[in-house]
Structures are given as C-alpha cells and as structure tokens.
Scaffold this motif. Sequence first.
Motif, mmCIF file in Angstrom:
data_model
loop_
_atom_site.group_PDB
_atom_site.id
_atom_site.type_symbol
_atom_site.label_atom_id
_atom_site.label_comp_id
_atom_site.label_asym_id
_atom_site.label_seq_id
_atom_site.Cartn_x
_atom_site.Cartn_y
_atom_site.Cartn_z
ATOM 1 N N ALA A 1 0.849 -1.190 0.000
ATOM 2 C CA ALA A 1 0.000 0.000 0.000
ATOM 3 C C ALA A 1 0.881 1.234 0.000
ATOM 4 O O ALA A 1 2.074 1.170 0.287
ATOM 5 N N GLY A 2 0.260 2.378 -0.334
ATOM 6 C CA GLY A 2 0.951 3.656 -0.242
ATOM 7 C C GLY A 2 2.245 3.700 -1.027
ATOM 8 O O GLY A 2 2.325 3.371 -2.204
ATOM 9 N N GLY A 3 3.323 4.109 -0.319
ATOM 10 C CA GLY A 3 4.617 4.269 -0.949
ATOM 11 C C GLY A 3 5.164 2.989 -1.560
ATOM 12 O O GLY A 3 5.876 3.030 -2.563
ATOM 13 N N ALA A 4 4.817 1.835 -0.973
ATOM 14 C CA ALA A 4 5.285 0.560 -1.515
ATOM 15 C C ALA A 4 4.721 0.323 -2.906
ATOM 16 O O ALA A 4 5.424 -0.161 -3.807
ATOM 17 N N LEU A 5 3.450 0.665 -3.109
ATOM 18 C CA LEU A 5 2.839 0.518 -4.428
ATOM 19 C C LEU A 5 3.437 1.510 -5.418
ATOM 20 O O LEU A 5 3.690 1.164 -6.577
ATOM 21 N N ALA A 6 3.648 2.739 -4.964
ATOM 22 C CA ALA A 6 4.246 3.743 -5.846
ATOM 23 C C ALA A 6 5.625 3.278 -6.316
ATOM 24 O O ALA A 6 5.983 3.433 -7.492
ATOM 25 N N GLN B 1 7.009 2.579 -10.150
ATOM 26 C CA GLN B 1 8.220 3.215 -10.684
ATOM 27 C C GLN B 1 9.206 2.181 -11.209
ATOM 28 O O GLN B 1 9.833 2.370 -12.264
ATOM 29 N N GLN B 2 9.330 1.063 -10.503
ATOM 30 C CA GLN B 2 10.269 0.020 -10.902
ATOM 31 C C GLN B 2 9.750 -0.818 -12.069
ATOM 32 O O GLN B 2 10.511 -1.571 -12.671
ATOM 33 N N GLY B 3 8.448 -0.705 -12.363
ATOM 34 C CA GLY B 3 7.864 -1.498 -13.428
ATOM 35 C C GLY B 3 7.480 -2.900 -13.001
ATOM 36 O O GLY B 3 7.160 -3.751 -13.827
ATOM 37 N N THR B 4 7.498 -3.140 -11.674
ATOM 38 C CA THR B 4 7.071 -4.443 -11.154
ATOM 39 C C THR B 4 5.602 -4.672 -11.464
ATOM 40 O O THR B 4 5.183 -5.795 -11.755
ATOM 41 N N GLY C 1 9.351 8.671 -13.845
ATOM 42 C CA GLY C 1 8.891 7.410 -14.396
ATOM 43 C C GLY C 1 7.423 7.096 -14.202
ATOM 44 O O GLY C 1 6.988 5.973 -14.474
ATOM 45 N N PHE C 2 6.647 8.085 -13.752
ATOM 46 C CA PHE C 2 5.224 7.885 -13.520
ATOM 47 C C PHE C 2 4.375 8.646 -14.534
ATOM 48 O O PHE C 2 4.755 9.723 -14.990
ATOM 49 N N LEU C 3 3.205 8.106 -14.825
ATOM 50 C CA LEU C 3 2.172 8.838 -15.547
ATOM 51 C C LEU C 3 0.943 8.894 -14.647
ATOM 52 O O LEU C 3 0.367 7.849 -14.318
ATOM 53 N N PRO C 4 0.515 10.077 -14.197
ATOM 54 C CA PRO C 4 -0.735 10.163 -13.437
ATOM 55 C C PRO C 4 -1.916 9.886 -14.367
ATOM 56 O O PRO C 4 -2.098 10.590 -15.358
ATOM 57 N N LEU C 5 -2.684 8.857 -14.077
ATOM 58 C CA LEU C 5 -3.830 8.518 -14.919
ATOM 59 C C LEU C 5 -5.045 9.357 -14.544
ATOM 60 O O LEU C 5 -5.661 9.976 -15.402
ATOM 61 N N ASN D 1 3.190 3.150 -14.812
ATOM 62 C CA ASN D 1 4.577 3.159 -15.223
ATOM 63 C C ASN D 1 4.667 3.786 -16.618
ATOM 64 O O ASN D 1 4.071 3.285 -17.578
ATOM 65 N N LEU D 2 5.390 4.875 -16.720
ATOM 66 C CA LEU D 2 5.411 5.656 -17.956
ATOM 67 C C LEU D 2 6.037 4.874 -19.115
ATOM 68 O O LEU D 2 5.542 4.933 -20.253
ATOM 69 N N GLU D 3 7.090 4.129 -18.846
ATOM 70 C CA GLU D 3 7.756 3.379 -19.917
ATOM 71 C C GLU D 3 6.816 2.316 -20.495
ATOM 72 O O GLU D 3 6.742 2.144 -21.713
ATOM 73 N N TRP D 4 6.104 1.607 -19.610
ATOM 74 C CA TRP D 4 5.150 0.594 -20.093
ATOM 75 C C TRP D 4 4.068 1.250 -20.939
ATOM 76 O O TRP D 4 3.728 0.771 -22.022
ATOM 77 N N PHE D 5 3.548 2.380 -20.460
ATOM 78 C CA PHE D 5 2.475 3.071 -21.161
ATOM 79 C C PHE D 5 2.923 3.515 -22.550
ATOM 80 O O PHE D 5 2.207 3.335 -23.540
ATOM 81 N N LYS D 6 4.130 4.070 -22.641
ATOM 82 C CA LYS D 6 4.621 4.564 -23.929
ATOM 83 C C LYS D 6 4.924 3.431 -24.906
ATOM 84 O O LYS D 6 5.028 3.658 -26.109
#
Length: 381
Positions: free
Chosen positions: A105-110, A114-117, A171-175, A279-284
């Motif tokens: 949850a929270g920061g762990a999910l963020a 970011q890592q693309g996990t 490395g984030f995209l706010p959806l 994850n911005l890289e995955w999205f792009k």
Amino acid sequence: MSNLNKLKSPERRQFFSMTTRYGFTAATIAATSGLIMSEDAVAAISKEEKEREENAKHTMVIGTAYVLGSSRSYPIMQRDFKENIQNLTNREVYVKLAPGGQLGAGGALAQKVQQGTIQAAQHSLSNFAPFAPIVDLINIPYWCGENQKFTNLVNSQPWKDEVNPKVEEKGFLPLWYVNIDPRVVAIRQGIDGPIKTPDQMAGIKFRVPGSKILQQFYQLLGANPTPVAWGETPSAIKQGVADALDPSVEALNVFGFRDILSHVTFIRSVPDSQVYSCNLEWFKGLPEETQSAIMFASEVTAQQNLAKVPAARGFAMAELAAAGVQFYSPTSDELQQWIDKAGHQLEVWNDTKIELAGSLDVFNTLLEAANTQGKHYVHDV
C-alpha cells in the motif's frame, strides 16, 4: 472494515472454497456482488475473466490498498476502472486487480510502479511527494482542501504544466486523481466535543502521518502532533496515545474507527486525495490508440468518482452515526477562525511554497487554478 470480513460464516467458507476452485478475482467479484453462494455465477465470472485475459494483447496489473466493494464507503472505483479500461480499449487490455493491499500500500505501491514491477497502482497523492516534492503543496491548509477546489486544481492546465512533468520525470504517468473528501478533525471517545474552533485544539494529541506540513499545520492550531504509523493508529486512539486524527469521514468508516470516535468536525482544510499512477515506460510502449483509450477510460472513471462522492460520504456517515458518532460543520465565522490561525495566506508558509513550487509566483498560479471553476463539478461537504 473489509467487506469480506463482513461475510457470515457460511459465506466465508464458500468464498475460500470458490477462491481455490475459480481464483481470487472471480470469488471476490462474486462476493462483492452478492453472488458468492451461487456456484454458477462464480463459474460464469471466472470463465469471462479467463477469456478476457487470454484474448487481450496486454495485461495491466493495478495494485490497490482497498478490497473490492470499498467504493460504497470510499469511492476508489477500482472495479469501474478495470471495466472501463477493458471495454474502452476494445478488450485489448486485460486489467488484473490486486486489491486489499495484496502487493502493499501507499509508498510501496508507488515504488513498484516506478520500478515497473506492476503497471499501475492507487496510492495517496502524498506518496508522489518523495519523487516530485511539488505535489506535497496540497497539504498546505486552506487553498485546495474543498472538493471543488481540488478538482479544479488537478484538472487545470497549470497543474498539467507544473506538476505532471515533474512526476513523469520520475517514471510515472498520473492517470487520474481521486476525489474522496477533505480531511476532518475526529476525536476519540472521552474527549469533550465537538471541536468547533481551533482554540479547542490546545493540547490535543493529534495523530499525524509523516508529512511535515501536516505536523506544522496542527502545531499552528495549538495541538500536539503525534506521529503514528497508520496501521497502529486504531490502537493508539483506543489507548489514548492519540486523541484525534484527520482522514476523511469515508476513510474513518472503511478502516473501522466507528466504535472509538465520539465527534467528527468538517474543517475542510486539506484534501484526503488519491491518485492512480502508471509506469510511464510501459504506457509509452503501447500503441497510440491504446494509450488514448486508457486515458479516456481514466477520464470516464474520474467523472464516475466525482458523482460517487456524496453517496459514499452519506453511507460512511450513516455507518458512523449508527455507532454513536456525531458530526459538526463549523459556521462561516468559526471556519474563518481556522483559516486565520493556520491558512496558506500566513507568511509562515512562504518558505514551504518556495521550496516545493520553486517560487511564490508558481504557487499563486496554482492557487488561481484551484479557485477557477473547471469543467467538472463535485459536491462539497
């Protein structure tokens, strides 16, 4: 409280049986839809989920801290978001939800995003602060605490110009940004209430998260900020280690504080807000049409969230009231006392504004955006 924890014993046994046979997702969807006792319904849900996953070109794992069904009391809209992405991408994307803190949850999910996990997650807006400190501006009191101002702000061009690029650099995209409701002052049983004015905050042991801004806010109000980890907060309130806390009324209900509180005051200071990040890289790496469809699905879900806010608040208040919790909305004169004592207009906040926004001019641009009616309407407390 988890909706699954409310299941009666036969339903709970059936849930675990169906989880083993049809998978967690199908069993959870059935349970939150009132269909867990129907094996045919669970089997049909499982079949549909498998077919969608097998036929999709892309899989999108979305981690959340909330169980499916929470939107009745906390409008996080995760099932709606899943359906909207799948349908509006013409089922090219299959969304695999990981609800209820399965992946953290929270920061762990963020961090996982970011890592693309994982591809996406729901977390508090403040969880972006370690990556893009400018986001922490929302915790400065009385400039975007009201629902409408917050919604105006995060959908404005200045926010998209000043904030989103800094988030994307990490490395984030706010959806989409989730509107819940403003933070409140909720006091435990045994403390005289309701709290009507800031003068009554003197000496109150106020549970705060790690945010230095929120700690400073409650210091200005005369309270004694007491940092307590979220998971330890219920026991801290019960034991008197802390006298009060400040989540939205929806969060107070969904996390089971109803039996230990006496009064809740709607001071409308700071938004208790969330965000779905990707994850911005995955999205792009997705086709442009799929990218556009996901962003449209995000917009559709955001509008559903805004419509859901008053209903979720009403349910949460009814649940809390049934346990004896009382509510108070300050008069305009009383609310002005809160603003005068700790609001963003005080010079004490200038260093924070400059540190986070880069300059007072940038902050003032965002402030103007918060006060400019945008295309979306949302009900306020």
